[in-house]
Motif scaffolding. Sequence first.
Motif, PDB file in Angstrom:
ATOM      1  N   ILE A  68       0.787  -1.096  -0.197  1.00 39.96           N
ATOM      2  CA  ILE A  68      -0.075   0.046   0.141  1.00 39.96           C
ATOM      3  C   ILE A  68       0.839   1.288   0.082  1.00 39.96           C
ATOM      4  CG2 ILE A  68      -1.491   1.456   1.270  1.00 39.96           C
ATOM      5  CD1 ILE A  68      -2.623  -1.369   2.268  1.00 39.96           C
ATOM      6  N   LEU A  78       1.029   4.347  -2.751  1.00 37.94           N
ATOM      7  CA  LEU A  78       0.771   5.525  -2.388  1.00 37.94           C
ATOM      8  C   LEU A  78       1.902   6.474  -2.921  1.00 37.94           C
ATOM      9  CD1 LEU A  78      -1.241   6.885  -0.601  1.00 37.94           C
ATOM     10  CD2 LEU A  78       0.179   6.471   1.336  1.00 37.94           C
ATOM     11  N   HIS A  81       1.775   7.628  -6.126  1.00 40.81           N
ATOM     12  CA  HIS A  81       0.497   8.838  -6.481  1.00 40.81           C
ATOM     13  C   HIS A  81       1.251  10.113  -5.832  1.00 40.81           C
ATOM     14  CE1 HIS A  81      -2.641   6.928  -8.138  1.00 40.81           C
ATOM     15  NE2 HIS A  81      -2.537   6.052  -7.231  1.00 40.81           N
ATOM     16  N   LEU A 110      -6.354  14.592   0.306  1.00 34.30           N
ATOM     17  CA  LEU A 110      -7.576  14.499  -0.240  1.00 34.30           C
ATOM     18  C   LEU A 110      -8.722  14.186   0.370  1.00 34.30           C
ATOM     19  CD1 LEU A 110      -6.431  12.400  -3.470  1.00 34.30           C
ATOM     20  CD2 LEU A 110      -6.806  14.658  -3.218  1.00 34.30           C
ATOM     21  N   LEU A 111      -8.437  13.394   1.543  1.00 29.14           N
ATOM     22  CA  LEU A 111      -9.608  13.222   2.461  1.00 29.14           C
ATOM     23  C   LEU A 111      -9.369  13.981   3.640  1.00 29.14           C
ATOM     24  CD1 LEU A 111      -9.495   9.290   1.629  1.00 29.14           C
ATOM     25  CD2 LEU A 111     -11.454  10.805   1.048  1.00 29.14           C
ATOM     26  N   TRP A 115      -8.776  14.487   7.405  1.00 32.36           N
ATOM     27  CA  TRP A 115      -8.784  13.236   8.561  1.00 32.36           C
ATOM     28  C   TRP A 115      -9.838  13.459   9.454  1.00 32.36           C
ATOM     29  CZ3 TRP A 115      -5.673   9.260   9.367  1.00 32.36           C
ATOM     30  CH2 TRP A 115      -4.335   9.267   8.745  1.00 32.36           C
ATOM     31  N   TYR A 151      -8.195  -4.196   3.723  1.00 29.26           N
ATOM     32  CA  TYR A 151      -7.143  -3.096   3.485  1.00 29.26           C
ATOM     33  C   TYR A 151      -6.881  -3.127   1.927  1.00 29.26           C
ATOM     34  CZ  TYR A 151      -5.847  -3.573   8.336  1.00 29.26           C
ATOM     35  OH  TYR A 151      -5.613  -3.632   9.860  1.00 29.26           O
ATOM     36  N   GLU A 160      -6.485   5.394  -8.676  1.00 28.07           N
ATOM     37  CA  GLU A 160      -7.016   6.668  -7.992  1.00 28.07           C
ATOM     38  C   GLU A 160      -6.281   7.026  -6.676  1.00 28.07           C
ATOM     39  OE1 GLU A 160     -11.511   7.523  -6.871  1.00 28.07           O
ATOM     40  OE2 GLU A 160     -11.144   7.200  -9.247  1.00 28.07           O
ATOM     41  N   ALA A 161      -5.809   8.216  -6.560  1.00 27.13           N
ATOM     42  CA  ALA A 161      -5.018   8.663  -5.298  1.00 27.13           C
ATOM     43  C   ALA A 161      -6.141   8.546  -4.071  1.00 27.13           C
ATOM     44  CB  ALA A 161      -4.526   9.777  -5.367  1.00 27.13           C
ATOM     45  N   LYS A 162      -7.298   8.903  -4.384  1.00 27.04           N
ATOM     46  CA  LYS A 162      -8.222   8.823  -3.182  1.00 27.04           C
ATOM     47  C   LYS A 162      -8.391   7.278  -2.419  1.00 27.04           C
ATOM     48  CE  LYS A 162     -12.408  10.104  -4.225  1.00 27.04           C
ATOM     49  NZ  LYS A 162     -13.599  10.418  -4.461  1.00 27.04           N
ATOM     50  N   ILE A 200      -6.155   4.821  -2.775  1.00 25.76           N
ATOM     51  CA  ILE A 200      -5.009   4.385  -2.166  1.00 25.76           C
ATOM     52  C   ILE A 200      -5.032   4.861  -0.669  1.00 25.76           C
ATOM     53  CG2 ILE A 200      -2.430   4.318  -2.255  1.00 25.76           C
ATOM     54  CD1 ILE A 200      -3.437   2.302  -3.888  1.00 25.76           C
ATOM     55  N   GLU A 201      -5.279   6.475  -0.808  1.00 27.65           N
ATOM     56  CA  GLU A 201      -5.204   7.100   0.536  1.00 27.65           C
ATOM     57  C   GLU A 201      -5.900   6.391   1.825  1.00 27.65           C
ATOM     58  OE1 GLU A 201      -4.851  11.064  -0.154  1.00 27.65           O
ATOM     59  OE2 GLU A 201      -5.654  11.443   1.773  1.00 27.65           O
ATOM     60  N   SER A 258      -7.089   3.476   1.701  1.00 23.06           N
ATOM     61  CA  SER A 258      -6.541   2.167   1.938  1.00 23.06           C
ATOM     62  C   SER A 258      -5.479   2.357   2.834  1.00 23.06           C
ATOM     63  CB  SER A 258      -5.876   1.688   0.658  1.00 23.06           C
ATOM     64  OG  SER A 258      -5.188   0.163   1.006  1.00 23.06           O
ATOM     65  N   ALA A 259      -4.416   3.288   2.925  1.00 21.66           N
ATOM     66  CA  ALA A 259      -3.414   3.702   3.959  1.00 21.66           C
ATOM     67  C   ALA A 259      -3.744   3.698   5.354  1.00 21.66           C
ATOM     68  CB  ALA A 259      -2.499   4.682   3.384  1.00 21.66           C
ATOM     69  N   LYS A 260      -4.840   4.629   5.140  1.00 18.71           N
ATOM     70  CA  LYS A 260      -5.400   5.174   6.489  1.00 18.71           C
ATOM     71  C   LYS A 260      -6.000   4.038   7.396  1.00 18.71           C
ATOM     72  CE  LYS A 260      -5.765  10.052   5.416  1.00 18.71           C
ATOM     73  NZ  LYS A 260      -6.700  11.258   4.828  1.00 18.71           N
ATOM     74  N   ASP A 265     -12.899   8.858   6.370  1.00 16.70           N
ATOM     75  CA  ASP A 265     -12.223   8.963   5.180  1.00 16.70           C
ATOM     76  C   ASP A 265     -12.210   7.655   4.399  1.00 16.70           C
ATOM     77  OD1 ASP A 265     -11.361  11.474   6.144  1.00 16.70           O
ATOM     78  OD2 ASP A 265      -9.512  10.853   6.885  1.00 16.70           O
ATOM     79  N   GLN A 292     -15.177   7.165   2.488  1.00 10.31           N
ATOM     80  CA  GLN A 292     -15.285   7.936   1.214  1.00 10.31           C
ATOM     81  C   GLN A 292     -14.186   7.765   0.156  1.00 10.31           C
ATOM     82  OE1 GLN A 292     -14.507  12.125   2.189  1.00 10.31           O
ATOM     83  NE2 GLN A 292     -14.917  12.568   0.076  1.00 10.31           N
ATOM     84  N   GLY A 293     -13.296   7.266   0.480  1.00  9.93           N
ATOM     85  CA  GLY A 293     -12.134   6.872  -0.601  1.00  9.93           C
ATOM     86  C   GLY A 293     -12.369   5.710  -1.177  1.00  9.93           C
ATOM     87  N   GLN A 337     -22.413  17.200   6.507  1.00  7.46           N
ATOM     88  CA  GLN A 337     -21.611  16.866   5.575  1.00  7.46           C
ATOM     89  C   GLN A 337     -22.570  16.898   4.128  1.00  7.46           C
ATOM     90  OE1 GLN A 337     -18.865  15.224   6.093  1.00  7.46           O
ATOM     91  NE2 GLN A 337     -18.980  15.740   8.233  1.00  7.46           N
ATOM     92  N   ARG A 370     -19.807  10.274   2.545  1.00  6.59           N
ATOM     93  CA  ARG A 370     -19.406  10.690   4.059  1.00  6.59           C
ATOM     94  C   ARG A 370     -20.604  10.612   5.110  1.00  6.59           C
ATOM     95  NH1 ARG A 370     -14.033  12.414   4.937  1.00  6.59           N
ATOM     96  NH2 ARG A 370     -13.650  13.473   6.804  1.00  6.59           N
TER      97      ARG A 370
END
Lengths: 101, 491
Positions: free
Chosen positions: A80, A84, A87, A98-99, A101, B142, B151-153, B155-156, B158-160, B231, B234-235, B293, B298
């Motif tokens: 992951i 990341l 990107h 982007l999102l 927190w 995950y 799409e960055a959103k 992956i982001e 997923s990382a969070k 987050d 939404q992503g 919202q 979200r």
Amino acid sequence: MSVPVEFYMVLSGLVFIIGLVGVLVRKNLIIILLSIELMLNATNINFVAFSSHFGNLSGQVFVFFALTVAAAEVAVGLAIIIALYRHHASINVDDFRLLKW
Amino acid sequence: MMIPLADLVTILPELIVVSAACLLLVLDPITPSNKKDLLAWMSVATLGVCFVVTAGSMGDRVFAFSDLVVVDGYASFWKLLLYVVSAMTILLSIGYLKEERIDLAEFYGFVLLSLTGMMIMVSGADLLVIYLGIELMSISLYIMAGFKRFEAKSIESSAKYFILGAFSSGLLLYGISLIFGATGSTRLVEIAAAVDARGLDDSMILIALMLVIVGFGFKVAAVPFHMWTPDVYQGAPTSVTAFMAVASKAASFGAFLRVMLEGFGGMKPNWSGLILGVCILTLILGNLVAIVQTNVKRMLAYSSIAHAGYALIGLVVAGWVGTEAGVSAKGVSSMMLYLAVYSFMTLGAFSIVAILRRGGEEGEDLDDFTGLAKRHKGAAFLMLLFMVSLAGIPPTAGFIGKFYLFMAAVNAGLTWLAVVGLIFAAVSAFYYLRVVMVMYMREPSPDQEGETRLALSPTAFVVLALAAAGVILFGLYPWPLVSLTATAALP
């Protein structure tokens, strides 16, 4: 004479807290991942110590499972992080906005 | 060493699902790309077989693998719910993944692997087994959250999810190690016996209990452990969000309840107050933040946090000191009923978000719903139905779920908690009905005309029909579900 189990508990408590604080204050994803590993390894110290304290093998069996799970988790986590990085060209958590927190 | 055949038969559904998942991952690369749908149908068929197997063995309480695994009515109830939810997720995904151009058949493999983890969680009678189930579920999720890897959103998110999920399992695992140190075992029954023998004020067990509650709090997305939820929801791809919001929440609640009642049942005075605090915080924050919202995904994420708060009322009732066994079982069964009902309405709402599209993107903003009733009457009506049900307005299933929860709270002498729940149900009506208002009362603005469209595949239609049928049927005729949860509840 063997080392009392309390010593191991203090050690694992310290390692756990170092990991916990690391996750909360560091910004680099790799460091955060390493801190999570510290938390898991603190657990392993506990299990092995208690296992020898009780003369009960199930704690050591638990460690094998915990290690395996941790390895699987790191494999997915690093994948992951690489995705990341492609990107954002960064692995600093402050760069991911982007999102909210 | 031979594994007894009886033990293998006990976990037959898990074995079927995990073998199907592995088979799918192997078959994926050798299936021609125009036949990939077959793999999705294969996984749905697997779930059908498991449904029959689990429903057939419902009722008896069987231990297997020297008490590591228990299959009882409680576990079977959650499994049946999880099969239905997973099948609906897969059916929704067939069209959705094509629309998003991520139609890889390994997605269905991950759904099944994650489902295996959930099944292991709800029928684990040992903290080791429950932990393994949680990890299998989470690691698969995950990956699924980051499935739109270009799409960055996604992956982001997923990382969070990964960081906070791994963090929370670290806390949970440390708690388990302290429990092992304090009681000498990780079996729930032996923990309960040790707790009875050592009394309530053992500081090591108390710290462990806190860590376990925090760990599960993250998994069920209760405040103050909810920060990842909006987050990630939404992503992630919408069908994955639906799966996370419904299946992983139901399974986590299932395991949470079993650990608290079967493992720490003797420590109710220690944890019921804590859970009560978490429950009220969750109700307040989930409902209030949802109001502001503007992104529907979200908003639904905060709504799922709020619904975790309602479901926690059931756990508070079950753990409240001084309630009789009958009332505490009612708390458990009303929570099971609530999560079953919640599954249908939330899956339905997310399905509408998944099929509503603007250009190449999902129509997930509130603006995309503007004037929907003028152009897509059916979709707007279904969204109305799900929103009304989420708000808990009769004659929908959402009302029945809340009614039984609040009744359980009143029976336990927690009338004020039921009142708090009612007040926040009224608050939640504001943001749910705002979606309805936007769809029905506003004209679609001219420059948007023709821009939003429905990507309604036949399978997504089946999912919507099932969700709507669930919401209406359980609202008008809830008795089968009520009696099922009453018999399946933990004592």
